[in-house]
Design a protein around this motif. Structure first.
Motif, PDB file in Angstrom:
ATOM      1  N   LEU A  37       0.873  -1.169   0.000  1.00 37.47           N
ATOM      2  CA  LEU A  37       0.000   0.000   0.000  1.00 37.47           C
ATOM      3  C   LEU A  37       0.912   1.222   0.000  1.00 37.47           C
ATOM      4  N   VAL A  40      -0.751   8.064  -1.687  1.00 37.43           N
ATOM      5  CA  VAL A  40      -0.785   8.952  -2.847  1.00 37.43           C
ATOM      6  C   VAL A  40      -1.534  10.233  -2.483  1.00 37.43           C
ATOM      7  N   ARG A  44      -3.420  11.605  -7.112  1.00 42.59           N
ATOM      8  CA  ARG A  44      -2.931  10.238  -7.348  1.00 42.59           C
ATOM      9  C   ARG A  44      -1.438  10.136  -7.635  1.00 42.59           C
ATOM     10  N   ARG A  45      -0.661  11.089  -7.145  1.00 46.67           N
ATOM     11  CA  ARG A  45       0.796  11.001  -7.275  1.00 46.67           C
ATOM     12  C   ARG A  45       1.355  10.347  -6.027  1.00 46.67           C
ATOM     13  N   ILE A  46       2.376   9.517  -6.214  1.00 49.44           N
ATOM     14  CA  ILE A  46       3.028   8.874  -5.079  1.00 49.44           C
ATOM     15  C   ILE A  46       3.675   9.950  -4.218  1.00 49.44           C
ATOM     16  N   GLU A  63      -3.372  -2.397   5.880  1.00 46.44           N
ATOM     17  CA  GLU A  63      -4.039  -1.157   6.256  1.00 46.44           C
ATOM     18  C   GLU A  63      -3.733  -0.809   7.708  1.00 46.44           C
ATOM     19  N   ARG A  86      -5.315   8.266   1.089  1.00 47.58           N
ATOM     20  CA  ARG A  86      -5.440   7.506  -0.152  1.00 47.58           C
ATOM     21  C   ARG A  86      -4.188   6.660  -0.356  1.00 47.58           C
ATOM     22  N   PHE A  87      -4.373   5.541  -1.028  1.00 46.66           N
ATOM     23  CA  PHE A  87      -3.212   4.728  -1.384  1.00 46.66           C
ATOM     24  C   PHE A  87      -3.517   3.933  -2.638  1.00 46.66           C
ATOM     25  N   HIS A  88      -2.453   3.533  -3.297  1.00 48.00           N
ATOM     26  CA  HIS A  88      -2.529   2.573  -4.391  1.00 48.00           C
ATOM     27  C   HIS A  88      -1.818   1.317  -3.914  1.00 48.00           C
ATOM     28  N   THR A  89      -2.187   0.195  -4.450  1.00 47.15           N
ATOM     29  CA  THR A  89      -1.481  -1.047  -4.166  1.00 47.15           C
ATOM     30  C   THR A  89      -0.580  -1.336  -5.356  1.00 47.15           C
ATOM     31  N   LEU A  90       0.718  -1.358  -5.084  1.00 41.83           N
ATOM     32  CA  LEU A  90       1.716  -1.543  -6.135  1.00 41.83           C
ATOM     33  C   LEU A  90       2.727  -2.606  -5.700  1.00 41.83           C
ATOM     34  N   ARG A  94       7.415  -2.742  -9.292  1.00 42.93           N
ATOM     35  CA  ARG A  94       6.902  -1.596 -10.058  1.00 42.93           C
ATOM     36  C   ARG A  94       7.473  -0.293  -9.518  1.00 42.93           C
TER      37      ARG A  94
END
Length: 144
Positions: A37, A40, A44-46, A63, A86-90, A94
């Motif tokens: 996780l 961002v 939506r930028r890291i 989480e 907010r987070f993205h799963t990467l 990647r």
């Protein structure tokens, strides 16, 4: 954690490292195969933090680990704003591959920074840009 997301394997390798039995190659491989996780921004930028002249990306294995980080940030007296939620799963691979190709500065990755067993994967800062033993290379971007 979902089966196949690599997080359990990464946590096991981190635990082995803390116990004194870890192997750099196994830790790096588990990191690359783990779905993390990653906080961002609203656009939506890291998110990056800077420390010691190096940019750092934070990745979390759950989480609950992310929530621990948010609570620690809120407790700091100089916290001027709420940290992002907010987070993205990467996958770790990647993150490493993207920052190696597109990052504007050397960038490292820290897993579970506010947890009981944080693990840092620093960038390669050498002039030769050869991989460091036991750490993924997240170095200056290739210029084309």
């Amino acid at each position: 954690m979902a089966e196949g997301d690599g997080r359990a394997a990464l946590l096991a390798e981190i635990e082995a490292f803390y116990a004194g039995f870890g192997q750099a190659e196994s830790l790096t491989a588990a990191f690359r195969d783990a779905a993390l996780l990653v906080p961002v921004s609203d656009d939506r930028r890291i998110l990056l933090s800077r420390y010691g002249g190096v940019a750092w990306v934070y990745g979390f294995t759950s989480e609950a680990e992310y929530a621990r980080y948010i609570a620690a940030r809120r407790a700091q007296p100089d916290a001027s704003e709420d940290p992002p939620y907010r987070f993205h799963t990467l996958f770790g691979r990647r993150l490493v591959d993207w920052f190696a190709a597109h990052g504007d500065e050397p960038t490292g990755i820290v897993v579970n920074i506010a947890g009981a067993q944080p693990m840092a994967f620093p960038p390669d800062l050498s002039e030769s840009s050869r991989p460091m033993a036991g750490a993924p290379v997240v170095g200056p971007p290739a210029r084309g």
